[in-house]
Design a protein around this motif. Structure first.
Motif, PDB file in Angstrom:
ATOM      1  N   LEU A 105      25.477  20.419 -21.818  1.00  0.00           N
ATOM      2  CA  LEU A 105      25.021  21.155 -23.005  1.00  0.00           C
ATOM      3  C   LEU A 105      24.700  20.109 -24.024  1.00  0.00           C
ATOM      4  O   LEU A 105      23.972  20.032 -24.829  1.00  0.00           O
ATOM      5  N   PHE A 106      25.931  18.928 -24.028  1.00  0.00           N
ATOM      6  CA  PHE A 106      25.926  18.353 -25.102  1.00  0.00           C
ATOM      7  C   PHE A 106      25.489  16.735 -24.722  1.00  0.00           C
ATOM      8  O   PHE A 106      25.587  16.338 -23.716  1.00  0.00           O
ATOM      9  N   ASP A 107      24.569  15.890 -25.728  1.00  0.00           N
ATOM     10  CA  ASP A 107      24.654  14.481 -25.479  1.00  0.00           C
ATOM     11  C   ASP A 107      24.952  14.180 -26.999  1.00  0.00           C
ATOM     12  O   ASP A 107      25.524  14.569 -27.753  1.00  0.00           O
ATOM     13  N   ASP A 108      24.534  12.803 -27.083  1.00  0.00           N
ATOM     14  CA  ASP A 108      25.212  12.103 -28.151  1.00  0.00           C
ATOM     15  C   ASP A 108      24.445  12.441 -29.404  1.00  0.00           C
ATOM     16  O   ASP A 108      24.955  11.905 -30.774  1.00  0.00           O
ATOM     17  N   LYS A 109      23.210  13.197 -29.376  1.00  0.00           N
ATOM     18  CA  LYS A 109      22.596  13.608 -30.513  1.00  0.00           C
ATOM     19  C   LYS A 109      22.808  15.068 -30.998  1.00  0.00           C
ATOM     20  O   LYS A 109      22.400  15.574 -31.761  1.00  0.00           O
TER      21      LYS A 109
END
Length: 575
Positions: free
Chosen positions: A143-147
């Motif tokens: 669910l998470f990326d660097d943005k």
């Protein structure tokens, strides 16, 4: 562990909630000869939790239903066992151990402390491992990326995420199918296991209410809500995108030096999501890097600070107990994230007056708003000793830094030298100490008066563009207009009132002023005077005796004179 004869197994609550009983049975040589002894007290607990839509109760009930189904097929024997607990106050774990002793059975558990106690008491025990980090990390990794700033999982809704940075983000879908209640219940249980599997916890259960929980797991802050608090099951996961150094804010050296040499009562203010906590973390690390002892006070310990900074959560849910501890620890600086309730302001004030350097994080839509939140709570003469610097943050940047000082002078607009008085000057440290506001007593009231028209227009423009901070359990002081009396700020439609209207006790005409005696309940508090239908007439801060004075020649004064010619029945609210 294998048994040649009938095996009696007592699963405790941890084994049932984590759905490990059937998994364990399949490892036995003769599953059909196994008798599962369910503790009646555990079953009642599961029933109660499931009835409240608690995720752990839902999972446990599903597993009990699955066990019943297998028993109906003859795959396993199932019995509900009760023990006599009259006159005893024992936990569910103790109850399971008592049954195991009585029935010469084996305890099945996921809890290492339960395992240890069984061995101490000579009870057969089998511990089933629960993988803590892997399931949660797998979900968050998808669910998470660097943005990604935050992820929002709601029952029946496609998972969404805020991507971008403070002040410039978009809400986007991060999956192609809605989350189900069962999926969220399983994820909730996996998250809670991070904090509640005794002896091997990997996170902190910061808030634990019926229907709502907050977990801090590494850099993730996880808020869980389910009925009866929320209509549906939901999980909100937030994380900081950056960990900044104080130098990245590109502040003038003189202002950075002020943090070490002059500033001891700092407010870090701004609207929600503006980057206040990121700056507070940078300031904490800055102090620690200059050989200062730094502690934090956080309801949820999510500040991104270096190991030298100790993070304190509320002791037994009460921050005032932390204040007692801090006075014994004697830190150079304490970071209070966040100052919101009346008691929080009192703790900040007490610690500051005790000589502890304080940095408080507050919700405010403009720098002056942050100061106003203290005006109704502290004596005006003490204000500069409690607050000397306000750092205003928005869109992740420092927009302004204000200073506060006490001087004796004639307030702007007054001409008679006999009207000189102590005045709290609020000035911009970004603009060569240019005065912006004066705060002083006028009669029995405290007023905040803009003294720089350009600054006044700028702040009004900013207040229209900023997102307002959510209302909390305390109202703020108001900025008066030039033509009105103390505290008249015009009409504020859309405000949220926190009390029913009360009748004005007495109205006195005092030459150019009209005095409203409101009574002890309004003493020193922001109020609204209104008609019997709740129509606002005047906003102000009542004096310590519960009085508000209005200039009869002001616009509001003339309106009130007209209303008083028809009726003497006026009312007020504390706002």
């Amino acid at each position: 562990m294998q048994h040649d004869k009938t095996t009696r197994v007592v699963p405790d609550l941890s084994a049932i909630v984590n759905q490990k009983v059937l998994e364990y049975i399949t490892t036995l040589a003769n599953p059909g000869q196994v008798t599962i002894l369910l503790d009646g007290a555990v079953i009642r607990h599961v029933e109660q939790a499931a009835g409240k839509q608690d995720p752990s109760g839902i999972l446990a009930l599903q597993h009990v239903a699955a066990l019943t189904e297998h028993a109906g097929k003859g795959d396993v024997n199932l019995q509900v066992v009760e023990i006599d607990t009259r006159g005893k106050d024992i936990s569910l774990d103790e109850s399971c151990r008592a049954i195991a002793k009585e029935q010469d059975a084996t305890i099945l558990t996921c809890d290492p402390i339960q395992e240890t106690l069984c061995k101490v008491e000579g009870i057969h025990v089998h511990k089933v491992d629960v993988h803590l980090e892997a399931p949660v990390d797998a979900v968050f990794g998808k669910l998470f990326d660097d943005k990604t700033m935050s992820v929002h999982l709601v029952e029946g809704i496609v998972p969404r995420a805020k991507k971008g940075r403070p002040g410039a983000w978009q809400l986007v879908e991060v999956s192609d199918r809605p989350s189900t209640k069962e999926e969220l219940a399983i994820l909730t249980n996996q998250i809670l296991n991070l904090t509640t599997i005794k002896g091997i916890a990997k996170g902190f259960l910061e808030i634990d209410y019926e229907g709502a929980k907050v977990v801090q797991y590494g850099k993730y802050r996880i808020a869980i809500a389910h009925p009866p608090v929320s209509k549906h099951h939901e999980i909100t996961v937030t994380r900081p995108l950056v960990k900044k150094d104080i130098t990245e804010y590109k502040l003038p050296k003189g202002l950075v030096d002020r943090f070490l040499s002059e500033a001891d009562g700092i407010l870090v203010a701004g609207p929600p999501g503006a980057g206040k906590s990121t700056f507070a973390s940078a300031l904490a690390n800055f102090y620690a890097g200059h050989n200062k002892i730094v502690k934090t006070l956080e309801s949820v310990r999510d500040l991104q600070v270096n190991p030298e900074v100790t993070q304190y959560g509320a002791i037994e849910g009460e921050m005032e107990k932390n204040a007692d501890l801090l006075l014994l620890v004697r830190p150079d600086y304490s970071i209070f994230d966040e100052v919101r309730r009346n008691r929080d302001f009192e703790i900040f004030t007490d610690l500051r007056q005790a000589g502890v350097g304080m940095v408080g994080v507050v919700h405010a839509s403009s720098p002056i708003d942050a100061i106003q939140r203290f005006i109704a709570r502290v004596d005006l003469g003490m204000l500069p000793q409690i607050i000397d610097t306000i750092v205003f943050i928005n869109d992740g940047e420092v927009k302004d830094i204000l200073g506060v000082r006490m001087v004796v002078k004639i307030p702007k607009g007054f001409r008679d030298e006999g009207l000189a008085r102590p005045v709290v000057d609020v000035f911009s440290l970004f603009e060569q100490h240019r005065p912006l506001y004066e705060i002083y007593t006028f009669g029995e009231n405290v007023v905040v008066v803009p003294v720089d028209r350009a600054a006044e227009k700028r702040y009004k423009r900013e207040q229209r563009s900023y997102v307002r901070a959510p209302a909390d359990d305390d109202a703020d002081a108001t900025v008066p207009g030039d033509d009105d009396l103390d505290g008249d700020d015009g009409e504020r439609s859309g405000s949220t009132w926190r009390a029913e209207i009360e009748p004005v006790e007495r109205i006195n005409f005092m030459g150019p002023l009209v005095e409203f005696m409101l009574g002890p309940s309004a003493a020193g508090r922001p109020v609204m005077i209104c008609t019997s239908r709740g129509e606002p007439l005047v906003y102000g801060t009542a004096s310590t005796s519960g009085a508000v004075h209005i200039k009869r020649k002001s616009k509001k004064g003339k309106k009130i004179d007209m209303i008083l010619s028809r009726t003497k029945d006026l009312y007020f609210r504390v706002v």
